[in-house]
Write an enzyme that holds these catalytic residues in place. Structure first.
Site, PDB file in Angstrom:
ATOM      1  N   ARG A   1      24.986   1.292   7.331  1.00 33.43           N
ATOM      2  CA  ARG A   1      24.855  -0.151   7.590  1.00 33.43           C
ATOM      3  C   ARG A   1      26.049  -0.654   8.378  1.00 33.43           C
ATOM      4  NH1 ARG A   1      29.638  -2.694   5.687  1.00 33.43           N
ATOM      5  NH2 ARG A   1      29.793  -2.710   3.445  1.00 33.43           N
TER       6      ARG A   1
ATOM      7  N   GLU B   1      26.221 -11.531   2.536  1.00 32.49           N
ATOM      8  CA  GLU B   1      27.677 -11.775   2.637  1.00 32.49           C
ATOM      9  C   GLU B   1      28.109 -12.018   4.092  1.00 32.49           C
ATOM     10  OE1 GLU B   1      30.493  -9.397   0.246  1.00 32.49           O
ATOM     11  OE2 GLU B   1      31.586  -9.092   2.126  1.00 32.49           O
TER      12      GLU B   1
ATOM     13  N   ARG C   1      23.299  -7.858   7.937  1.00 37.96           N
ATOM     14  CA  ARG C   1      23.624  -6.501   7.521  1.00 37.96           C
ATOM     15  C   ARG C   1      22.524  -5.658   8.144  1.00 37.96           C
ATOM     16  NH1 ARG C   1      27.468  -5.636   3.216  1.00 37.96           N
ATOM     17  NH2 ARG C   1      29.066  -7.168   3.714  1.00 37.96           N
TER      18      ARG C   1
ATOM     19  N   CYS D   1      34.539 -10.563   4.482  1.00 37.71           N
ATOM     20  CA  CYS D   1      35.583  -9.898   3.691  1.00 37.71           C
ATOM     21  C   CYS D   1      36.424  -9.020   4.623  1.00 37.71           C
ATOM     22  CB  CYS D   1      34.931  -9.042   2.605  1.00 37.71           C
ATOM     23  SG  CYS D   1      36.115  -8.185   1.562  1.00 37.71           S
TER      24      CYS D   1
ATOM     25  N   THR E   1      37.831  -6.388   4.204  1.00 42.27           N
ATOM     26  CA  THR E   1      37.626  -4.939   4.017  1.00 42.27           C
ATOM     27  C   THR E   1      36.600  -4.384   4.995  1.00 42.27           C
ATOM     28  OG1 THR E   1      35.899  -5.315   2.362  1.00 42.27           O
ATOM     29  CG2 THR E   1      38.129  -5.010   1.552  1.00 42.27           C
TER      30      THR E   1
ATOM     31  N   ARG F   1      29.354   1.153   6.810  1.00 41.71           N
ATOM     32  CA  ARG F   1      29.400   2.076   5.668  1.00 41.71           C
ATOM     33  C   ARG F   1      28.301   3.094   5.885  1.00 41.71           C
ATOM     34  NH1 ARG F   1      29.261   3.411   0.080  1.00 41.71           N
ATOM     35  NH2 ARG F   1      27.309   2.410  -0.481  1.00 41.71           N
TER      36      ARG F   1
ATOM     37  N   ARG G   1      31.226   6.991  -5.073  1.00 43.04           N
ATOM     38  CA  ARG G   1      30.841   5.897  -5.975  1.00 43.04           C
ATOM     39  C   ARG G   1      29.770   6.386  -6.944  1.00 43.04           C
ATOM     40  NH1 ARG G   1      30.002   0.517  -2.239  1.00 43.04           N
ATOM     41  NH2 ARG G   1      32.049   0.490  -1.288  1.00 43.04           N
TER      42      ARG G   1
ATOM     43  N   GLU H   1      29.108   0.626  -6.089  1.00 40.83           N
ATOM     44  CA  GLU H   1      30.401   0.298  -6.678  1.00 40.83           C
ATOM     45  C   GLU H   1      30.253  -0.084  -8.152  1.00 40.83           C
ATOM     46  OE1 GLU H   1      34.071  -1.671  -4.213  1.00 40.83           O
ATOM     47  OE2 GLU H   1      32.106  -2.602  -4.154  1.00 40.83           O
TER      48      GLU H   1
HETATM   49  C1  CIR Z   1      37.373  -8.478  -4.454  1.00 41.54           C
HETATM   50  O1  CIR Z   1      38.370  -8.996  -3.955  1.00 41.54           O
HETATM   51  O2  CIR Z   1      37.431  -7.634  -5.346  1.00 41.54           O
HETATM   52  C2  CIR Z   1      36.026  -8.924  -3.951  1.00 41.54           C
HETATM   53  N1  CIR Z   1      36.189 -10.061  -3.130  1.00 41.54           N
HETATM   54  C3  CIR Z   1      35.309  -7.804  -3.229  1.00 41.54           C
HETATM   55  C4  CIR Z   1      36.152  -6.989  -2.306  1.00 41.54           C
HETATM   56  C5  CIR Z   1      35.388  -5.864  -1.652  1.00 41.54           C
HETATM   57  N2  CIR Z   1      34.656  -6.304  -0.533  1.00 41.54           N
HETATM   58  C6  CIR Z   1      33.337  -6.276  -0.442  1.00 41.54           C
HETATM   59  O3  CIR Z   1      32.633  -5.868  -1.343  1.00 41.54           O
HETATM   60  N3  CIR Z   1      32.821  -6.692   0.699  1.00 41.54           N
END
Ligand code: CIR
Length: 339
Positions: free
Chosen positions: A109, A208, A212, A254, A256, A263, A292, A297
């Protein structure tokens, strides 16, 4: 920043946001009105956040660069002066496990947001609606194996919703981290899922990130999955302009996910390595792969089925991520066979 963040919090935003930096940034606003208070609200409300900050628009990464930059450098190991470069050239890698003895499915994705719109944490309903319309129009112009239907959540009945969930093509209302960031506002309005008729190409709308874009198969043919995604990105890019930064690549809610937003992973059955987890983790680490639980997760590994995917997203190209995954999986399967 102990006065703002709960004492037990250990997020990257807490680590990098000193009191002085907070004072320097607290009065700033992006053109759309996004503030530091909004950006860090999720991290304040959720002490178990690992990152704790979301961008409300593309400009957040510049206006609040003094907090985003150190977090990005810490999380991605991105060095000063380093630049991200994209490469979505199609690949021709050998199918790893044609008998499907180990690899059950492959999924890649990418996250994308559109230029000129606020990101999901900060967007208003009429703009989210406009965005949905624009994306729906672009998706309706996809041809061949990419063509399919868009299913807006607002008009799905429970049976249709359950059907999408079993596939699994669907997404649900975001978790408490996204909720505190504002990403769930007006849910399920303007959200939906597009899938191709063969269900190997899927797009989530207004989750999010605005988009996606997902390619998946119940095979280990990583090239086939990646090449479908490359074709889809080229086709969608004719109608949609994605938010990008010269240094950070594609921009996402985010931090990240910035860079490739990618991913790429598999579901893999590893009966022997399940008994030798340290060895599995060691091999994975060598290829920058993360392991994972079966359903993503914070889930458990069930029936020795692991979810293995890339850790790196920034400072590495899309095709390199896929090549690393391919090489890592060959090594993991060789180890499983040798036990
Ligand atoms: C955290 O800070 O733990 C959450 N905001 C998630 C961080 C990981 N990012 C995500 O899943 N896109």
């Amino acid at each position: 920043m102990s006065s703002f963040f709960p004492e037990d919090a250990c997020s990257l935003v807490k680590k990098h946001l000193s009191l002085n930096l907070h004072t320097a940034l607290e009065h700033l606003k992006t053109d759309s009105g996004y503030t530091l208070a909004k950006a860090i609200h999720s991290g304040i409300k959720n002490p178990d956040s690992s990152i704790g900050i979301y961008a409300g628009d593309a400009q957040s990464y510049q206006t609040f660069s003094k907090i985003f930059d150190p977090i990005i450098s810490d999380y991605h190991g991105f060095k000063k002066g380093q630049k991200h470069a994209s490469d979505i050239t199609e690949l021709d890698l050998a199918v790893i496990d044609p008998q499907k003895k180990y690899i059950k499915s492959t999924r890649i994705r990418v996250a994308r947001n559109l230029k000129g719109f606020c990101f999901p944490a900060h967007i208003l309903l009429p703009h989210r609606r406009e965005l949905e319309k624009k994306i729906k129009n672009a998706l309706s112009q996809l041809k061949g194996d990419l063509s399919g239907n868009y299913f807006p959540f607002e008009s799905l009945d429970e049976k249709q919703f359950q059907q999408l969930k079993t596939e699994p093509l669907c997404f649900e209302k975001g978790d408490r981290f996204q909720d505190a960031a504002g990403i769930n506002s007006d849910f399920p309005k303007c959200r939906g899922v597009f899938h191709s008729f063969d269900k190997q190409f899927v797009v989530w709308v207004n989750e999010e990130d605005h988009l996606r874009i997902i390619s998946l198969e119940k095979t280990s043919d990583i090239s086939s999955v990646f090449n479908r995604l490359c074709r889809a990105l080229l086709a969608l890019n004719r109608h949609l302009d994605f938010a990008q930064d010269k240094r950070y690549g594609y921009l996402t809610s985010c931090p990240t996910n910035i860079g490739t937003g990618m991913r790429a992973g598999v579901h893999i059955h590893l009966e022997k390595l399940e008994q030798k987890k340290e060895l599995l983790y060691d091999i994975a680490k060598g290829f920058h792969l993360q392991i994972r639980g079966t359903f993503g997760e914070k889930t458990k590994v069930e029936n020795a089925v692991f979810d293995i995917s890339n850790c790196q997203r920034l400072g590495i190209s899309e095709s390199k991520i896929v090549k690393n995954l391919h090489a890592g999986l060959l090594a993991i399967i060789a180890a499983e066979k040798s036990l």
